[in-house]
Design a protein around this motif. Structure first.
Motif, PDB file in Angstrom:
ATOM      1  N   VAL A  29      10.940  -5.530 -56.340  1.00 49.42           N
ATOM      2  CA  VAL A  29      11.426  -6.231 -57.520  1.00 49.42           C
ATOM      3  C   VAL A  29      11.164  -5.347 -58.737  1.00 49.42           C
ATOM      4  CG1 VAL A  29      10.871  -8.109 -59.102  1.00 49.42           C
ATOM      5  CG2 VAL A  29      11.249  -8.608 -56.696  1.00 49.42           C
ATOM      6  N   ALA A  30      12.213  -5.057 -59.493  1.00 48.78           N
ATOM      7  CA  ALA A  30      12.046  -4.410 -60.800  1.00 48.78           C
ATOM      8  C   ALA A  30      11.824  -5.504 -61.835  1.00 48.78           C
ATOM      9  CB  ALA A  30      13.275  -3.578 -61.146  1.00 48.78           C
ATOM     10  N   PHE A  31      10.943  -5.250 -62.796  1.00 48.27           N
ATOM     11  CA  PHE A  31      10.629  -6.301 -63.770  1.00 48.27           C
ATOM     12  C   PHE A  31      10.097  -5.674 -65.049  1.00 48.27           C
ATOM     13  CE2 PHE A  31       6.741  -5.429 -61.523  1.00 48.27           C
ATOM     14  CZ  PHE A  31       5.704  -5.628 -62.416  1.00 48.27           C
ATOM     15  N   LYS A  32      10.034  -6.484 -66.085  1.00 45.65           N
ATOM     16  CA  LYS A  32       9.392  -6.063 -67.324  1.00 45.65           C
ATOM     17  C   LYS A  32       8.019  -6.726 -67.395  1.00 45.65           C
ATOM     18  CE  LYS A  32      11.344  -9.626 -70.362  1.00 45.65           C
ATOM     19  NZ  LYS A  32      12.091  -9.928 -71.584  1.00 45.65           N
ATOM     20  N   LYS A  33       7.062  -5.947 -67.887  1.00 40.09           N
ATOM     21  CA  LYS A  33       5.670  -6.410 -67.925  1.00 40.09           C
ATOM     22  C   LYS A  33       5.118  -6.262 -69.332  1.00 40.09           C
ATOM     23  CE  LYS A  33       1.124  -5.402 -65.907  1.00 40.09           C
ATOM     24  NZ  LYS A  33       0.405  -4.628 -64.869  1.00 40.09           N
ATOM     25  N   ARG A  34       4.449  -7.299 -69.814  1.00 45.18           N
ATOM     26  CA  ARG A  34       3.772  -7.212 -71.111  1.00 45.18           C
ATOM     27  C   ARG A  34       2.527  -6.335 -70.967  1.00 45.18           C
ATOM     28  NH1 ARG A  34       5.281 -11.504 -74.870  1.00 45.18           N
ATOM     29  NH2 ARG A  34       6.834 -12.809 -73.828  1.00 45.18           N
ATOM     30  N   VAL A  35       2.446  -5.346 -71.846  1.00 50.50           N
ATOM     31  CA  VAL A  35       1.335  -4.392 -71.794  1.00 50.50           C
ATOM     32  C   VAL A  35       0.473  -4.574 -73.038  1.00 50.50           C
ATOM     33  CG1 VAL A  35       0.709  -1.954 -71.733  1.00 50.50           C
ATOM     34  CG2 VAL A  35       2.688  -2.771 -70.426  1.00 50.50           C
ATOM     35  N   ASP A  43       6.540  -7.711 -80.990  1.00 50.11           N
ATOM     36  CA  ASP A  43       7.989  -7.842 -80.880  1.00 50.11           C
ATOM     37  C   ASP A  43       8.589  -6.840 -79.894  1.00 50.11           C
ATOM     38  OD1 ASP A  43       7.433  -5.628 -82.408  1.00 50.11           O
ATOM     39  OD2 ASP A  43       9.061  -5.946 -83.834  1.00 50.11           O
ATOM     40  N   ALA A  44       7.764  -5.985 -79.296  1.00 49.72           N
ATOM     41  CA  ALA A  44       8.250  -5.015 -78.306  1.00 49.72           C
ATOM     42  C   ALA A  44       7.151  -4.753 -77.278  1.00 49.72           C
ATOM     43  CB  ALA A  44       8.677  -3.722 -78.989  1.00 49.72           C
ATOM     44  N   PRO A  45       6.771  -5.778 -76.514  1.00 48.28           N
ATOM     45  CA  PRO A  45       5.553  -5.672 -75.702  1.00 48.28           C
ATOM     46  C   PRO A  45       5.744  -5.209 -74.262  1.00 48.28           C
ATOM     47  CG  PRO A  45       6.317  -7.933 -75.700  1.00 48.28           C
ATOM     48  CD  PRO A  45       7.310  -7.137 -76.529  1.00 48.28           C
ATOM     49  N   TRP A  46       6.986  -4.872 -73.843  1.00 50.52           N
ATOM     50  CA  TRP A  46       7.239  -4.696 -72.414  1.00 50.52           C
ATOM     51  C   TRP A  46       7.362  -3.242 -71.981  1.00 50.52           C
ATOM     52  CZ3 TRP A  46      10.561  -8.196 -75.146  1.00 50.52           C
ATOM     53  CH2 TRP A  46      10.216  -9.551 -74.966  1.00 50.52           C
ATOM     54  N   ARG A  47       7.027  -2.993 -70.717  1.00 49.08           N
ATOM     55  CA  ARG A  47       7.337  -1.761 -70.018  1.00 49.08           C
ATOM     56  C   ARG A  47       7.953  -2.135 -68.664  1.00 49.08           C
ATOM     57  NH1 ARG A  47       6.843  -0.020 -74.321  1.00 49.08           N
ATOM     58  NH2 ARG A  47       5.582   1.719 -75.077  1.00 49.08           N
ATOM     59  N   LEU A  48       8.774  -1.241 -68.125  1.00 48.14           N
ATOM     60  CA  LEU A  48       9.421  -1.497 -66.835  1.00 48.14           C
ATOM     61  C   LEU A  48       8.519  -1.078 -65.677  1.00 48.14           C
ATOM     62  CD1 LEU A  48      13.146  -0.428 -67.364  1.00 48.14           C
ATOM     63  CD2 LEU A  48      12.158  -2.729 -67.401  1.00 48.14           C
ATOM     64  N   PRO A  51       4.765   1.918 -62.421  1.00 47.79           N
ATOM     65  CA  PRO A  51       5.402   1.990 -63.746  1.00 47.79           C
ATOM     66  C   PRO A  51       6.558   2.983 -63.709  1.00 47.79           C
ATOM     67  CG  PRO A  51       3.344   3.217 -63.747  1.00 47.79           C
ATOM     68  CD  PRO A  51       3.425   2.537 -62.412  1.00 47.79           C
ATOM     69  N   LEU A  52       7.651   2.639 -64.368  1.00 52.59           N
ATOM     70  CA  LEU A  52       8.797   3.535 -64.418  1.00 52.59           C
ATOM     71  C   LEU A  52       8.680   4.470 -65.624  1.00 52.59           C
ATOM     72  CD1 LEU A  52      11.749   1.221 -63.319  1.00 52.59           C
ATOM     73  CD2 LEU A  52      10.044   2.453 -61.961  1.00 52.59           C
ATOM     74  N   ALA A  53       9.540   5.493 -65.643  1.00 59.06           N
ATOM     75  CA  ALA A  53       9.406   6.564 -66.631  1.00 59.06           C
ATOM     76  C   ALA A  53       9.934   6.195 -68.012  1.00 59.06           C
ATOM     77  CB  ALA A  53      10.115   7.821 -66.122  1.00 59.06           C
ATOM     78  N   GLU A  54      10.501   4.999 -68.167  1.00 60.67           N
ATOM     79  CA  GLU A  54      10.978   4.549 -69.474  1.00 60.67           C
ATOM     80  C   GLU A  54       9.801   4.112 -70.332  1.00 60.67           C
ATOM     81  OE1 GLU A  54      12.444   4.174 -72.494  1.00 60.67           O
ATOM     82  OE2 GLU A  54      14.278   4.123 -71.266  1.00 60.67           O
ATOM     83  N   SER A  55       9.594   4.801 -71.472  1.00 64.06           N
ATOM     84  CA  SER A  55       8.437   4.513 -72.330  1.00 64.06           C
ATOM     85  C   SER A  55       8.753   3.509 -73.427  1.00 64.06           C
ATOM     86  CB  SER A  55       7.910   5.806 -72.950  1.00 64.06           C
ATOM     87  OG  SER A  55       8.914   6.407 -73.763  1.00 64.06           O
TER      88      SER A  55
END
Length: 349
Positions: free
Chosen positions: A254-260, A266-271, A283-287
């Motif tokens: 499952v790919a998902f967004k995670k609050r870090v 207002d921009a708390p997620w990483r993939l 963790p994916l390479a999108e920062s």
């Protein structure tokens, strides 16, 4: 200051405010008018025939300014930034599988907008319409095309904060049988029945067996990945800190967004990608912060939207944590890869 002077000052202030108001209206009107005209350097968009069948095509909502803005367009999957064929059908959110599409639309009224979910056939003809109780945010269709789902905000308009309420709906596209809210399903948490007044669901994604689905459940400040059973009408918690899951075509991840922690509110997620067998997160390479439900291009590649000059652009990144993100199409959102096969229902119960 004399009474005459005070009146003159007041009149001057009123005139100035009126001028600002008129200028704002004219600016907004001019901007809206520009959106109806093709912009130099933008993608080539021409009207034509769009189908939700076949292989090697990608369909998404066109965000480029011009007469076909917000329409579903089709491009070659191998050339997502290439020429676009416009369908004439407008959607806020969209997804399709096996010749069935779900299109979330705004219905503009004299006072305020309302929203609806439209089930489309392979020729983009309307099969059914359903009212949506708030601002649309997510949409998916099962790999067989037999089920469609959508999520709407019924309170608030963003996932970034905590003061929002959502409603996730599932419909059997063959019979029209509707599950208005997943909140009616029995919740199993930690092996026990769970009840709470603050439960929210969003971001449904289907497995290939016409029974299993995954979604986000939030309660008491924590988000959970849940596995749902359409026959038993149950959801079972599997893992914490998972939002907007998207099941891989092979049904194993499952790919998902995670609050870090430490990121802006207002921009708390990483993939991330979660292995459903081991529950190991990668963790994916999108920062950058991604507020989207990822689409799988194939078993190796995740595709998602980020803000762009004309609303949103599409990017892709390897799903194993390697590589780096790459923009694949500008002025685009809500992509679907036609003809994609999902071969597994995921791990057994």
């Amino acid at each position: 200051m004399t009474l005459r002077s005070r009146i003159l000052v007041l009149l001057s202030a009123v005139v100035a405010l009126a001028a600002v108001g008129i200028a704002s209206v004219l600016h907004a009107s001019a901007r809206a008018d520009r959106r109806n005209h093709t912009q130099a350097g933008g993608p080539e968009v021409t009207p034509g025939t769009v189908r939700l069948t076949g292989h090697g095509r990608m369909v998404f909502r066109n965000m480029a300014w011009g007469p076909h803005r917000d329409e579903l367009v089709s491009v070659a999957a191998t050339d997502p930034s290439g020429p676009r064929t416009a369908s004439g059908v407008k959607c806020l959110r969209f997804y399709a599988a096996s010749g069935t599409g779900v299109c979330l639309q705004a219905v503009h009224g004299p006072v305020s907008d309302t929203y609806r979910a439209v089930i489309l056939d392979a020729r983009l003809k309307v099969r059914d319409r359903y009212g949506v109780p708030g601002i649309p945010s997510r949409a998916r269709v099962s790999p067989t095309g037999h089920f469609a789902t959508w999520t709407a905000f019924v309170g608030g308009d963003s996932y970034a904060g905590t003061d929002f309420s959502t409603r996730a709906t599932i419909v059997d596209t063959r019979t029209g049988e509707l599950v208005p809210s997943l909140e009616s399903f029995r919740i199993i948490k930690g092996g026990h029945r769970y009840r709470a007044a603050d439960v929210n669901f969003w971001g449904v994604t289907f497995a290939a067996d016409d029974r299993t689905f995954y979604a986000t459940m939030a309660t008491r400040g924590t988000t959970y990945l849940v596995r749902g059973d359409l026959r038993e009408r149950t959801v079972t918690t599997l893992h914490t800190d998972v939002e907007c899951p998207s099941l891989s075509p092979d049904g194993t991840r499952v790919a998902f967004k995670k609050r870090v922690k430490g990121l802006p509110k207002d921009a708390p997620w990483r993939l991330y990608v979660l292995d459903l067998r081991t529950m190991r997160e990668t963790p994916l390479a999108e920062s950058r912060s991604v507020d989207d439900q990822v689409v799988w291009k194939d078993d190796r590649t995740a595709v998602y939207a980020l803000p762009g000059d004309y609303g949103a652009d599409l990017y892709q990144v390897p799903a194993d944590g390697s590589g780096r993100p790459r923009r694949i199409s500008s002025a685009a959102v809500s992509p679907t890869y036609l003809g994609q096969r999902q071969v597994s229902a995921g791990p057994s119960r």
